[in-house]
Design a protein around this motif. Structure first.
Motif, short mmCIF file in Angstrom:
data_model
loop_
_atom_site.label_atom_id
_atom_site.label_comp_id
_atom_site.label_asym_id
_atom_site.label_seq_id
_atom_site.Cartn_x
_atom_site.Cartn_y
_atom_site.Cartn_z
N ASP A 92 0.84 -1.42 0.07
CA ASP A 92 0.03 -0.02 0.06
C ASP A 92 0.88 0.96 -0.01
O ASP A 92 0.52 2.34 -0.77
CB ASP A 92 -0.67 0.12 1.31
N VAL A 93 1.94 1.20 0.67
CA VAL A 93 2.87 2.27 0.83
C VAL A 93 4.50 1.53 0.77
O VAL A 93 4.48 0.78 1.28
CB VAL A 93 2.78 2.93 2.32
N ILE A 94 5.33 2.36 0.02
CA ILE A 94 6.63 2.04 -0.26
C ILE A 94 7.33 3.25 0.58
O ILE A 94 7.31 4.41 0.34
CB ILE A 94 6.99 2.03 -1.67
N LEU A 95 8.42 2.72 1.35
CA LEU A 95 9.56 3.63 1.90
C LEU A 95 10.67 3.39 1.09
O LEU A 95 11.37 2.22 1.14
CB LEU A 95 9.64 3.23 3.60
N LEU A 96 11.08 4.24 0.48
CA LEU A 96 12.18 4.26 -0.48
C LEU A 96 13.44 5.22 0.00
O LEU A 96 13.20 6.47 -0.02
CB LEU A 96 11.88 4.81 -1.75
N SER A 114 15.45 9.63 3.79
CA SER A 114 16.92 10.01 3.46
C SER A 114 17.50 10.48 4.76
O SER A 114 16.95 10.90 5.80
CB SER A 114 16.69 11.40 2.76
N GLY A 115 18.86 10.17 4.88
CA GLY A 115 19.83 10.65 6.01
C GLY A 115 20.26 12.03 5.66
O GLY A 115 20.79 12.78 6.32
N HIS A 116 19.79 12.73 4.53
CA HIS A 116 20.04 13.85 4.05
C HIS A 116 18.74 14.98 4.45
O HIS A 116 17.79 14.88 4.05
CB HIS A 116 20.44 14.02 2.76
N ALA A 117 19.17 16.17 5.01
CA ALA A 117 18.12 16.75 5.44
C ALA A 117 17.60 17.78 4.44
O ALA A 117 16.57 18.32 4.65
CB ALA A 117 18.77 17.97 6.34
N ASP A 118 18.16 17.86 3.10
CA ASP A 118 17.82 18.56 2.06
C ASP A 118 17.73 17.73 0.67
O ASP A 118 18.28 17.85 -0.17
CB ASP A 118 18.62 19.94 1.96
N ASP A 123 5.56 12.02 0.13
CA ASP A 123 6.22 12.76 1.47
C ASP A 123 7.51 12.23 1.66
O ASP A 123 8.09 11.45 0.76
CB ASP A 123 5.44 12.60 2.73
N TYR A 124 8.38 12.82 2.27
CA TYR A 124 9.74 12.41 2.83
C TYR A 124 9.92 12.27 4.43
O TYR A 124 9.23 13.10 5.22
CB TYR A 124 10.77 13.18 2.20
N ILE A 125 10.77 11.51 4.80
CA ILE A 125 11.28 11.67 6.23
C ILE A 125 12.63 11.36 6.56
O ILE A 125 13.12 10.79 5.54
CB ILE A 125 10.43 10.62 6.99
N ILE A 126 13.25 12.28 7.51
CA ILE A 126 14.72 11.99 7.68
C ILE A 126 15.07 11.03 8.55
O ILE A 126 14.37 10.87 9.56
CB ILE A 126 15.06 13.61 7.89
N LYS A 127 16.14 10.36 8.26
CA LYS A 127 16.71 9.53 9.02
C LYS A 127 17.26 10.17 10.17
O LYS A 127 17.98 11.24 9.93
CB LYS A 127 17.71 8.46 8.29
N GLY A 138 23.29 2.46 -7.63
CA GLY A 138 22.76 2.01 -8.88
C GLY A 138 21.23 2.46 -9.11
O GLY A 138 20.47 1.81 -10.08
N MET A 139 20.94 3.34 -8.38
CA MET A 139 19.50 3.89 -8.47
C MET A 139 19.38 5.27 -8.76
O MET A 139 19.91 6.27 -7.65
CB MET A 139 18.92 3.41 -7.27
N ASP A 140 18.43 5.71 -9.44
CA ASP A 140 18.34 7.19 -9.44
C ASP A 140 16.92 7.26 -8.78
O ASP A 140 15.88 6.67 -9.48
CB ASP A 140 18.25 7.71 -11.11
N ALA A 141 16.61 7.97 -7.88
CA ALA A 141 15.70 7.95 -7.08
C ALA A 141 14.25 8.49 -7.79
O ALA A 141 13.14 7.72 -8.01
CB ALA A 141 15.58 8.82 -6.02
N LYS A 142 14.42 9.40 -9.13
CA LYS A 142 13.19 9.88 -9.67
C LYS A 142 12.78 8.80 -10.70
O LYS A 142 11.73 8.56 -10.71
CB LYS A 142 13.58 11.00 -10.28
#
Length: 123
Positions: free
Chosen positions: A49-53, A82-86, A97-101, A59-63
């Motif tokens: 239902d939901v993927i956390l990517l 993402s571990g990156h804030a931006d 949406d996104y969420i920061i590690k 080897g992956m381009d996120a878009k």
């Protein structure tokens, strides 16, 4: 009501495995793959239902990955992790949406519930 199905796509195997355990303890049906190459088979078998990517994987381009995931399961909602804030804004626009590690589990569950509400509204 069947449990919400989540698929975690993240190359940090220990991190993703721990997150799967934490989500399963909270009555989600979570699974993980540790390579973008393994994602299509996991999507086919798990039908999430939901993927956390994870935003940055070898080897992956996120878009491109988001477009591939959406082609495979058009009604899936994707949350970038993402571990990156931006994170890149063009990628964020392609996802729900996104969420920061490091992730606070209550924040993650809140975002998953919002993604599910959007998915149900679109159905």
């Amino acid at each position: 009501m069947p449990p919400v199905k989540l698929l975690i796509i993240d190359d940090e195997e220990d991190y993703a495995s721990a997150l799967v355990e934490r989500l399963n303890l909270r009555k989600f049906d979570a699974a993980a793959v540790y390579s973008s190459k393994d994602a299509p088979a996991a999507i086919e078998s798990h039908r999430p239902d939901v993927i956390l990517l994870d935003l940055f994987m070898p080897g992956m381009d996120a878009k491109d990955m988001i477009m591939t995931l959406k082609d495979a399961v058009p009604d899936v909602e994707i949350i970038i992790v993402s571990g990156h804030a931006d994170p890149a804004q063009d990628v964020i626009k392609s996802a729900f949406d996104y969420i920061i590690k490091p992730i606070e589990i209550k924040d993650l569950i809140e975002k998953v519930n919002k993604a599910l509400a959007k998915k149900k509204g679109a159905a």
